[in-house]
Design an enzyme around this catalytic site. Structure first.
Site, PDB file in Angstrom:
ATOM      1  N   CYS A   2       0.827  -1.212   0.000  1.00  0.00           N
ATOM      2  CA  CYS A   2       0.000   0.000   0.000  1.00  0.00           C
ATOM      3  C   CYS A   2       0.857   1.256   0.000  1.00  0.00           C
ATOM      4  O   CYS A   2       1.922   1.302   0.606  1.00  0.00           O
ATOM      5  CB  CYS A   2      -0.882   0.021   1.233  1.00  0.00           C
ATOM      6  SG  CYS A   2      -1.918  -1.424   1.399  1.00  0.00           S
ATOM      7  N   ARG A  27       5.896  -0.858  -5.761  1.00  0.00           N
ATOM      8  CA  ARG A  27       5.773  -1.617  -4.520  1.00  0.00           C
ATOM      9  C   ARG A  27       4.727  -2.718  -4.625  1.00  0.00           C
ATOM     10  O   ARG A  27       4.660  -3.590  -3.773  1.00  0.00           O
ATOM     11  CB  ARG A  27       5.361  -0.674  -3.377  1.00  0.00           C
ATOM     12  CG  ARG A  27       6.379   0.404  -3.109  1.00  0.00           C
ATOM     13  CD  ARG A  27       5.765   1.604  -2.468  1.00  0.00           C
ATOM     14  NE  ARG A  27       5.381   1.365  -1.104  1.00  0.00           N
ATOM     15  CZ  ARG A  27       5.857   2.024  -0.056  1.00  0.00           C
ATOM     16  NH1 ARG A  27       6.747   2.946  -0.215  1.00  0.00           N
ATOM     17  NH2 ARG A  27       5.460   1.777   1.151  1.00  0.00           N
ATOM     18  N   TRP A  74      -2.889  -2.971  -1.463  1.00  0.00           N
ATOM     19  CA  TRP A  74      -2.499  -4.375  -1.635  1.00  0.00           C
ATOM     20  C   TRP A  74      -3.360  -5.143  -0.640  1.00  0.00           C
ATOM     21  O   TRP A  74      -3.229  -4.972   0.568  1.00  0.00           O
ATOM     22  CB  TRP A  74      -1.010  -4.517  -1.322  1.00  0.00           C
ATOM     23  CG  TRP A  74      -0.459  -5.883  -1.557  1.00  0.00           C
ATOM     24  CD1 TRP A  74      -0.147  -6.440  -2.761  1.00  0.00           C
ATOM     25  CD2 TRP A  74      -0.134  -6.858  -0.566  1.00  0.00           C
ATOM     26  NE1 TRP A  74       0.343  -7.709  -2.579  1.00  0.00           N
ATOM     27  CE2 TRP A  74       0.369  -7.999  -1.251  1.00  0.00           C
ATOM     28  CE3 TRP A  74      -0.215  -6.899   0.825  1.00  0.00           C
ATOM     29  CZ2 TRP A  74       0.779  -9.144  -0.586  1.00  0.00           C
ATOM     30  CZ3 TRP A  74       0.192  -8.050   1.483  1.00  0.00           C
ATOM     31  CH2 TRP A  74       0.690  -9.152   0.779  1.00  0.00           C
ATOM     32  N   ASN A 112      -2.540   2.405   5.506  1.00  0.00           N
ATOM     33  CA  ASN A 112      -1.611   1.295   5.257  1.00  0.00           C
ATOM     34  C   ASN A 112      -1.480   0.527   6.556  1.00  0.00           C
ATOM     35  O   ASN A 112      -1.413   1.149   7.616  1.00  0.00           O
ATOM     36  CB  ASN A 112      -0.210   1.794   4.900  1.00  0.00           C
ATOM     37  CG  ASN A 112      -0.156   2.433   3.538  1.00  0.00           C
ATOM     38  OD1 ASN A 112      -1.121   2.412   2.803  1.00  0.00           O
ATOM     39  ND2 ASN A 112       0.981   3.016   3.217  1.00  0.00           N
ATOM     40  N   GLY A 113      -1.373  -0.784   6.482  1.00  0.00           N
ATOM     41  CA  GLY A 113      -1.174  -1.566   7.696  1.00  0.00           C
ATOM     42  C   GLY A 113      -2.366  -2.453   7.987  1.00  0.00           C
ATOM     43  O   GLY A 113      -3.189  -2.711   7.101  1.00  0.00           O
ATOM     44  N   GLU A 496      17.733 -19.153  -2.993  1.00  0.00           N
ATOM     45  CA  GLU A 496      17.404 -17.895  -3.667  1.00  0.00           C
ATOM     46  C   GLU A 496      16.976 -18.157  -5.119  1.00  0.00           C
ATOM     47  O   GLU A 496      16.029 -17.539  -5.624  1.00  0.00           O
ATOM     48  CB  GLU A 496      18.626 -16.956  -3.606  1.00  0.00           C
ATOM     49  CG  GLU A 496      18.547 -15.689  -4.443  1.00  0.00           C
ATOM     50  CD  GLU A 496      17.413 -14.735  -4.070  1.00  0.00           C
ATOM     51  OE1 GLU A 496      16.683 -15.006  -3.111  1.00  0.00           O
ATOM     52  OE2 GLU A 496      17.241 -13.736  -4.785  1.00  0.00           O
ATOM     53  N   LYS A 500      13.363 -17.124  -6.645  1.00  0.00           N
ATOM     54  CA  LYS A 500      13.216 -16.291  -7.847  1.00  0.00           C
ATOM     55  C   LYS A 500      12.277 -16.969  -8.849  1.00  0.00           C
ATOM     56  O   LYS A 500      11.385 -16.347  -9.412  1.00  0.00           O
ATOM     57  CB  LYS A 500      14.570 -16.047  -8.540  1.00  0.00           C
ATOM     58  CG  LYS A 500      15.508 -15.081  -7.897  1.00  0.00           C
ATOM     59  CD  LYS A 500      15.105 -13.631  -7.975  1.00  0.00           C
ATOM     60  CE  LYS A 500      14.266 -13.214  -6.796  1.00  0.00           C
ATOM     61  NZ  LYS A 500      14.973 -12.816  -5.580  1.00  0.00           N
ATOM     62  N   GLU A 503       8.538 -17.028  -7.561  1.00  0.00           N
ATOM     63  CA  GLU A 503       7.801 -15.768  -7.416  1.00  0.00           C
ATOM     64  C   GLU A 503       7.460 -15.123  -8.750  1.00  0.00           C
ATOM     65  O   GLU A 503       6.436 -14.448  -8.846  1.00  0.00           O
ATOM     66  CB  GLU A 503       8.484 -14.799  -6.439  1.00  0.00           C
ATOM     67  CG  GLU A 503       9.598 -13.958  -6.952  1.00  0.00           C
ATOM     68  CD  GLU A 503      10.191 -13.030  -5.885  1.00  0.00           C
ATOM     69  OE1 GLU A 503       9.453 -12.359  -5.161  1.00  0.00           O
ATOM     70  OE2 GLU A 503      11.424 -12.982  -5.794  1.00  0.00           O
ATOM     71  N   HIS A 519      17.147 -38.011   2.059  1.00  0.00           N
ATOM     72  CA  HIS A 519      16.308 -38.098   3.263  1.00  0.00           C
ATOM     73  C   HIS A 519      14.850 -37.743   2.976  1.00  0.00           C
ATOM     74  O   HIS A 519      14.102 -37.470   3.902  1.00  0.00           O
ATOM     75  CB  HIS A 519      16.880 -37.207   4.368  1.00  0.00           C
ATOM     76  CG  HIS A 519      18.252 -37.615   4.797  1.00  0.00           C
ATOM     77  ND1 HIS A 519      18.507 -38.783   5.477  1.00  0.00           N
ATOM     78  CD2 HIS A 519      19.466 -37.033   4.586  1.00  0.00           C
ATOM     79  CE1 HIS A 519      19.803 -38.905   5.692  1.00  0.00           C
ATOM     80  NE2 HIS A 519      20.413 -37.843   5.160  1.00  0.00           N
ATOM     81  N   LYS A 618       6.371  -5.028  -3.509  1.00  0.00           N
ATOM     82  CA  LYS A 618       7.812  -4.784  -3.426  1.00  0.00           C
ATOM     83  C   LYS A 618       8.261  -4.533  -1.990  1.00  0.00           C
ATOM     84  O   LYS A 618       9.239  -5.085  -1.535  1.00  0.00           O
ATOM     85  CB  LYS A 618       8.162  -3.574  -4.315  1.00  0.00           C
ATOM     86  CG  LYS A 618       9.638  -3.212  -4.319  1.00  0.00           C
ATOM     87  CD  LYS A 618      10.467  -4.305  -4.959  1.00  0.00           C
ATOM     88  CE  LYS A 618      11.953  -4.030  -4.866  1.00  0.00           C
ATOM     89  NZ  LYS A 618      12.738  -5.239  -5.183  1.00  0.00           N
TER      90      LYS A 618
HETATM   91  O1  M6R Z   1      13.020  -4.901   1.436  1.00  0.00           O
HETATM   92  P1  M6R Z   1      13.445  -6.213   2.057  1.00  0.00           P
HETATM   93  O2  M6R Z   1      14.775  -6.660   1.591  1.00  0.00           O
HETATM   94  O3  M6R Z   1      13.375  -6.170   3.567  1.00  0.00           O
HETATM   95  O4  M6R Z   1      12.383  -7.266   1.560  1.00  0.00           O
HETATM   96  C1  M6R Z   1      12.380  -8.581   2.013  1.00  0.00           C
HETATM   97  C2  M6R Z   1      11.542  -9.472   1.133  1.00  0.00           C
HETATM   98  O5  M6R Z   1      10.212  -9.035   1.132  1.00  0.00           O
HETATM   99  C3  M6R Z   1      12.050  -9.514  -0.306  1.00  0.00           C
HETATM  100  O6  M6R Z   1      13.388  -9.890  -0.368  1.00  0.00           O
HETATM  101  C4  M6R Z   1      11.206 -10.491  -1.152  1.00  0.00           C
HETATM  102  O7  M6R Z   1      11.417 -11.794  -0.703  1.00  0.00           O
HETATM  103  C5  M6R Z   1      11.550 -10.352  -2.631  1.00  0.00           C
HETATM  104  N1  M6R Z   1      10.342 -10.245  -3.408  1.00  0.00           N
HETATM  105  C6  M6R Z   1      12.307 -11.489  -3.185  1.00  0.00           C
HETATM  106  O8  M6R Z   1      12.591 -11.318  -4.529  1.00  0.00           O
END
Ligand code: M6R
Length: 623
Positions: A2, A27, A74, A112-113, A496, A500, A503, A519, A618
């Protein structure tokens, strides 16, 4: 996530509000809206489309005025739908609407929140005759302020806030006070922008770029009363139970507009992957040697006082922290634990005051990480350091020490250049701690610095692998599952890579330390399962090769990013892309790059919205 923008001015502020929302678009959001004080009443436009559409809708409806608020939502409570989009209007006993007209009260509000006690407030306000038009937790705040209003908006907001449980930033205006917006924060970021004869609020200074560079970072609990040419900040004094004035510094902030050009790239994510050599070089720019003072004044004293590291972060930042654990323990010889911030904040752990608490965050505004940091501090761990990409963020302001990565604005929801620059910052932290603890001689310092400085060139060489990765991505685009394997320092890199891929391409992907395969996850391996393997030429290579054999024996398809001297050759069921050079301790920074490219090109081949993947934001400023 948001975003809020609000303004009180003599000019029509709708274009400024909408432009501010556009700057916060990266965001992530699923609906948007704007409301103004016009012709003695409240007017609004709301949409589940893009912000650009909102401007067209506002123009078409003739929405234009000097006082207003705007929002990108959001969804948390209630589906992404127009009736749930902000701004929300109060509607109830004080509305005074003619029969049959839309129930429009006198309060307009954006939030927001998350309000945790919204059910209880909703029941109370319904009993008082308020009519709810949405499923949001936000609408209760508009009704509550309406209920408490008796001619002074600030007074009504100040009475309402102590009744809210949860995290919020709000901006609100009232039909009966045409040149006033009141805003407040508790757990969600908010800035005040001071103009000439006009004032603004926003959830990020970036939203006000080009409008004003005079910024006040509001603190938790602050309430700001914006009027034409004046503002007043107050907060609750818990001893007297009354709100009193507080002074906050006005800073000149040259906020980036965020409207970076795409140039030759199809998406911001691709651009940001390719910006990594420059981002890393910029992050290293001011580093002439290793010293604790790279992290701020007083760092030497702090580093001498600690004998443990606790890393707190979320998502990709958690994986950079997980990588750093290997460095910190093997190079600096300091015991390190890495915690997912959203878990740590509620865990009954055993605090140790001789711990350096390190938060890692691209945005510096992630609610869970900030809460985890505060939790650690409340438990007596006073030494805090952040590795962060936004110098003006809450995280940097909250921490004693900081290393600011210079990745530049990251627009794509999938974090890429923020990750590799975090790793650079964390490696520098490792070296500085190693030096303080007597584990870094001059020769080692010189060798590590030389390797760090060569990184931009080394990453550039990895980026040249893009055509080979594109060929693989066409195969991956047809899959619904993928496994990622790594060992040691490269296990977090496998994690990671899987994050990627899932997502942005929506392919289910999981990562395992390769030794763990037998395992359980080996049961998943069939000819249909691509198994991506990160294969540097390190001490665990022979072990990793055995794990790869376990996959091959079950007919699994291996896709291996192998260092040149690993003697892993392509054959049936074994696809190999050769990395340009082996990079020792810094190898994770190189090995993650082809995984980013693989996710990116697979997502492109599947036609997903790469920069704004579904359901994601974001900057995650809610719990
Ligand atoms: O702004 P931040 O690094 O604290 O954000 C943390 C996560 O929300 C962020 O890394 C998220 O996992 C990404 N979308 C990954 O690509």
């Amino acid at each position: 996530m948001c975003g809020i923008v609000g303004a009180v001015s003599q000019r029509n502020i709708v274009p400024i509000l909408v432009e501010g929302l556009k700057r916060l678009e990266y965001r992530g959001y699923d609906s948007c809206g704007v409301a103004v004080h016009q012709d003695g009443g409240l007017r609004r436009a709301r949409s589940t489309s893009r912000v650009a559409e909102l401007q067209a809708q506002a123009d078409q409806d003739g929405i234009a005025a000097g006082t207003g608020i705007a929002h990108t939502r959001w969804a948390t409570h209630g589906a992404p739908a127009v009736h749930n989009a902000h701004p929300h209007f109060s509607a109830g006993p004080n509305s005074g609407n003619p029969a049959g007209a839309e129930a429009v009260g006198r309060i307009a509000l954006v939030h927001n929140g998350i309000i945790e006690n919204h059910d209880e407030l909703r029941a109370e306000l319904k009993a008082r005759g308020y009519v709810f038009a949405s499923q949001t937790d936000t609408e209760v705040i508009a009704h509550l302020i309406d209920h408490l209003y008796s001619g002074d908006l600030l007074d009504a907001v100040q009475q309402a806030l102590p009744r809210l449980k949860g995290a919020y930033a709000v901006a609100v205006f009232c039909r009966d006070e045409p040149h006033r917006v009141v805003a407040a924060r508790e757990g969600s970021p908010l800035v005040l922008g001071v103009g000439e004869g006009e004032n603004f609020v926003a959830s990020d200074a970036m939203a006000l770029a080009g409008v004003t560079d005079q910024i006040v970072y509001l603190e938790e609990g602050d309430v700001v009363d914006l009027q034409l040419g004046r503002y007043w900040i107050s907060r609750l004094d818990t001893t007297t139970g009354r709100f009193g004035a507080v002074q906050r510094e006005v800073k000149t902030v040259h906020a980036h507009s965020g409207a970076a050009e795409l140039g030759p790239y199809r998406h911001y994510m691709q651009k940001e992957i390719f910006e990594q050599p420059v981002a890393i070089a910029n992050t290293l720019d001011a580093v002439t040697g290793i010293s604790p003072e790279l992290f701020g004044d007083g760092a030497y004293r702090v580093f001498k006082e600690v004998d443990k590291v606790l890393i707190l972060a979320c998502g990709t930042s958690y994986y950079s922290g997980s990588t750093a654990k290997y460095w910190l323990e093997s190079i600096a010889r300091i015991p390190t634990s890495v915690e997912i911030a959203s878990e740590y904040r509620y865990r009954d752990s055993v605090p140790d005051p001789r711990t350096l608490v390190v938060t890692i965050s691209q945005s510096g505004e992630t609610a869970d990480t900030i809460a985890a940091l505060k939790h650690a501090r409340a438990q007596g761990m006073k030494h805090t350091l952040t590795i962060c990409n936004v110098a003006t963020s809450a995280m940097v302001r909250e921490c004693e020490l900081a290393y600011i990565t210079r990745a530049g604005a990251e627009i794509g929801v999938a974090s890429t250049k923020a990750f590799t620059t975090q790793l650079v910052g964390l490696f520098l932290l490792t070296l500085a701690l190693a030096q303080t603890r007597g584990h870094l001689g001059e020769a080692d310092e010189a060798r590590h610095l030389k390797n760090l400085r060569h990184l931009p060139v080394a990453v550039q060489a990895v980026l040249a692998l893009e055509p080979q990765v594109i060929a693989w991505s066409e195969e991956f685009a047809r899959k619904e599952n993928a496994l990622f394997l790594g060992r040691g320092l490269h296990y977090p890199i496998a994690l990671e890579g899987a994050l990627k891929l899932k997502e942005i391409s929506y392919i289910h992907a999981e990562a395992y330390p390769a030794g763990e395969l037998k395992h359980g996850p080996l049961a998943l391996v069939t000819a249909e399962m691509p198994v991506v393997t990160v294969a540097p030429n390190d001490a665990l290579l022979e072990k990793l090769k055995s794990n790869m054999q376990e996959v091959r024996a079950r007919g699994g398809q291996l896709y291996v990013f192998a260092d040149g001297d690993t003697a892993i050759e392509s054959e049936v069921g074994l696809h190999v892309i050769r990395m340009p050079e082996h990079y020792g301790a810094l190898s994770p920074i190189l090995h993650v790059v082809p995984l980013q490219l693989l996710a990116y090109h697979t997502a492109c081949a599947r036609g997903t919205d790469v920069d704004k993947p579904r359901n994601l934001a974001k900057s995650v400023t809610v719990e």
